[in-house]
Design an enzyme around this catalytic site. Structure first.
Site, PDB file in Angstrom:
ATOM      1  CG  ASP A  49      91.211 122.119 111.133  1.00  0.00           C
ATOM      2  OD1 ASP A  49      92.157 121.313 111.068  1.00  0.00           O
ATOM      3  OD2 ASP A  49      90.399 122.286 110.196  1.00  0.00           O
ATOM      4  CB  SER A  50      94.178 118.292 114.428  1.00  0.00           C
ATOM      5  OG  SER A  50      95.258 119.113 114.836  1.00  0.00           O
ATOM      6  CG  ASP A  88      94.527 124.241 110.111  1.00  0.00           C
ATOM      7  OD1 ASP A  88      95.072 124.454 109.006  1.00  0.00           O
ATOM      8  OD2 ASP A  88      94.541 123.135 110.678  1.00  0.00           O
ATOM      9  CE  LYS A 118      97.402 123.054 107.989  1.00  0.00           C
ATOM     10  NZ  LYS A 118      96.126 122.364 107.735  1.00  0.00           N
ATOM     11  CD  GLU A 120      91.818 120.751 105.715  1.00  0.00           C
ATOM     12  OE1 GLU A 120      90.872 120.132 105.191  1.00  0.00           O
ATOM     13  OE2 GLU A 120      92.156 120.590 106.898  1.00  0.00           O
ATOM     14  CD  GLU A 187      96.298 115.057 107.013  1.00  0.00           C
ATOM     15  OE1 GLU A 187      96.099 116.288 107.034  1.00  0.00           O
ATOM     16  OE2 GLU A 187      95.805 114.256 107.837  1.00  0.00           O
TER      17      GLU A 187
HETATM   18  O1  KIV Z   1      94.901 120.371 111.818  1.00  0.00           O
HETATM   19  C1  KIV Z   1      96.052 119.886 111.779  1.00  0.00           C
HETATM   20  O2  KIV Z   1      96.667 119.565 112.805  1.00  0.00           O
HETATM   21  C2  KIV Z   1      96.654 119.704 110.468  1.00  0.00           C
HETATM   22  C3  KIV Z   1      97.878 118.863 110.390  1.00  0.00           C
HETATM   23  C4  KIV Z   1      97.546 117.477 110.733  1.00  0.00           C
HETATM   24  C5  KIV Z   1      98.581 119.022 109.110  1.00  0.00           C
HETATM   25  O3  KIV Z   1      96.169 120.201 109.517  1.00  0.00           O
END
Ligand code: KIV
Length: 275
Positions: A49-50, A88, A118, A120, A187
């Site tokens: 989600d970056s 994510d 994934k 968090e 992280e």
């Molecule tokens: O969203 C993302 O790219 C991430 C990584 C930085 C681990 O969660």
């Protein structure tokens, strides 16, 4: 006639089995051109989600939606054959309840074809991890600096530097591993803590600003290629300057369009060969 390729995608259980054998190598990708280039070299591609910040130039990762993430993940899955694809779950799509998490994660995987989600969160989300895993959804947990919690964490700050915080993050890792997470992203976390977690859990840890001793590493692709603009975190390293190459290419294009040297008749249709 078989429609299946001979190239086999790396599976989630295979990645878990890397622990103690070989490093998990991972980068992010959100779109087809990068996914195609990364596939040969990566064990895992993270559709992170970056992309909210890197791809959409948002201030944080909170505003990206399930549908946006699913579309990015689908593009990445369609452009790869080998790497395991993890996507994510965006902010607000899984924290409410295990049932909400299942509904959105199932949608995400069925729309995109990705291999795992994934999420968090640590101990308090262990029940959700167990709920998803029991229902066939592989979960990669993400602990330590969790960008979706930037408002409660007071920004993007390194985590686990004090004793109490370190103990909490350690418990997060144990709880997620016990709940069935196949791996744990750590992280922005104190190195000694990330190392201790790595040596204490049976599943692989994947570090980003964590420890060289993590079982794998992940970074944002744009950060290592000088494509992220000025916001490059301390834990990233620039491995190539793609910005310079792109600038050179687009500048040459602009010059040639302006001076009339592009296009030529070779780039046009219906032009007689000797005309
Ligand atoms: O969203 C993302 O790219 C991430 C990584 C930085 C681990 O969660």
């Amino acid at each position: 006639m078989s429609v299946h390729s001979d190239i086999k995608r790396i599976t989630v259980p295979q990645l878990t089995a890397y622990k103690g054998q070989k490093k998990i190598v991972s980068l992010t990708s959100y779109i087809a051109p990068f996914a195609r280039l990364l596939d040969e070299y990566m064990d895992m591609i993270l559709v992170g989600d970056s992309t909210a910040m890197v791809g959409y130039n948002m201030e944080d990762t909170l505003s990206i939606t399930v549908e946006q993430m699913a579309a990015h993940a689908k593009a990445v899955v369609r452009s790869t054959q080998r790497a395991c694809i993890v996507v994510d779950m965006p902010f607000g799509s899984y924290q409410e309840s295990p049932e909400q998490a299942f509904r959105n994660a199932a949608h995400m995987l069925s729309v995109s074809g990705a291999d795992s989600v994934k999420i968090e969160g640590g101990a308090y989300l262990a029940e959700t991890t167990r709920f998803l895993v029991d229902r066939g959804i592989p979960v990669l947990a993400h602990i330590g600096l969790m960008p979706q919690y930037m408002h409660t964490m007071g920004g993007f700050k390194a985590q686990g530097l004090g004793e109490e915080a370190a103990a909490r993050i350690f418990d997060d890792a144990l709880a997620q591993a016990q709940a069935g997470a196949w791996g744990i992203v750590i992280e922005g976390t104190a190195e000694a803590l990330a190392r201790r977690i790595t040596h204490s859990v049976k599943v692989p840890t994947i570090g980003i600003g964590a420890s060289p001793e993590c079982d794998g590493q992940v970074l944002v692709t744009e950060d290592i290629l000088n494509l992220s603009g000025p916001r490059i975190p301390k834990f990233a390293k620039q491995f190539a300057d793609v910005q310079a190459t792109i600038k050179q290419g687009v500048e040459a294009y602009a010059t040639q369009v302006r001076d009339g040297s592009f296009p030529t008749l070779d780039n046009c249709f219906g032009v007689p060969k000797n005309g």
